[in-house]
Motif scaffolding. Structure first.
Motif, short mmCIF file in Angstrom:
data_model
loop_
_atom_site.label_atom_id
_atom_site.label_comp_id
_atom_site.label_asym_id
_atom_site.label_seq_id
_atom_site.Cartn_x
_atom_site.Cartn_y
_atom_site.Cartn_z
N ARG A 58 15.56 -10.55 -29.94
CA ARG A 58 16.11 -9.74 -28.85
C ARG A 58 17.47 -10.28 -28.49
O ARG A 58 17.65 -11.46 -28.23
N TRP A 59 18.44 -9.39 -28.49
CA TRP A 59 19.83 -9.72 -28.18
C TRP A 59 19.97 -10.05 -26.70
O TRP A 59 19.44 -9.34 -25.84
N ILE A 60 20.65 -11.13 -26.41
CA ILE A 60 21.01 -11.50 -25.04
C ILE A 60 22.44 -11.00 -24.85
O ILE A 60 23.37 -11.62 -25.38
N PRO A 61 22.63 -9.90 -24.12
CA PRO A 61 23.92 -9.19 -24.17
C PRO A 61 25.09 -9.80 -23.41
O PRO A 61 26.19 -9.28 -23.52
N THR A 89 12.77 -8.33 -36.91
CA THR A 89 12.96 -6.97 -36.41
C THR A 89 13.57 -7.05 -35.02
O THR A 89 13.13 -7.84 -34.19
N GLU A 90 14.59 -6.24 -34.78
CA GLU A 90 15.23 -6.28 -33.46
C GLU A 90 14.37 -5.53 -32.45
O GLU A 90 13.93 -4.41 -32.69
N SER A 91 14.14 -6.16 -31.32
CA SER A 91 13.38 -5.55 -30.23
C SER A 91 14.33 -5.22 -29.08
O SER A 91 15.21 -6.01 -28.75
N ARG A 92 14.10 -4.07 -28.48
CA ARG A 92 14.85 -3.68 -27.29
C ARG A 92 13.89 -3.43 -26.12
O ARG A 92 14.24 -2.76 -25.17
N LEU A 93 12.69 -3.99 -26.22
CA LEU A 93 11.66 -3.78 -25.20
C LEU A 93 11.61 -4.95 -24.23
O LEU A 93 11.50 -6.10 -24.65
#
Length: 150
Positions: A58-61, A89-93
């Motif tokens: 998960r990206w820390i924006p 796998t990228e998660s956006r949840l």
């Protein structure tokens, strides 16, 4: 190299070909790095930092979000090759700590509540293991968009 033969162990003469050369190239690479849940990774040469959990990332924006987690340290970020980064796998949840509602983030700026049933969640291809619990600082960072119903 030790002179040996499967039938002879001693008394070799110069005419016998008893040397067998074996070359082994060994190196430590990212593919053998032991990345654990909670580790921070970034692709070499890029600025985007991700946290890892359950084979997801998960990206820390923003640095503000990163710094809002007291236990995260910039010096703990592990630089990896793109093939290692892309193996997650990228998660956006996300969900706020203590809340049952799950949100999907978009472009690191907006969160949208998944106003769907558990069955719809499962049918959507999303994974329960890919939901990241976030603190108030991060939760409030995102603008709230319209709820998703599919």
């Amino acid at each position: 190299v030790i002179p040996a033969s499967h039938t002879k162990l001693t008394d070799f003469d110069r005419g016998e070909n008893y040397f067998r050369t074996l070359s082994i190239k060994a190196s430590l690479s990212d593919s053998v790095q032991n990345i654990q849940d909670g580790d921070l990774i970034r692709e070499r040469g890029t600025a985007e930092v991700y946290v890892v959990k359950n084979k997801t990332r998960r990206w820390i924006p923003s640095p503000e979000i990163f710094n809002g987690y007291g236990h995260l340290r910039w010096e703990d970020v592990i630089e990896v090759d793109s093939n290692i980064l892309n193996s997650y796998t990228e998660s956006r949840l996300i969900r706020f700590a203590g809340d049952y509602r799950v949100y999907e983030t978009e472009a690191g700026t907006t969160k949208r509540w998944l106003n769907i049933t558990p069955a719809q969640f499962n049918m959507s291809g999303r994974s329960w293991d890919a939901i990241y619990e976030v603190n108030r600082n991060e939760f409030n960072f995102y603008l709230t968009g319209t709820a998703l119903t599919t």
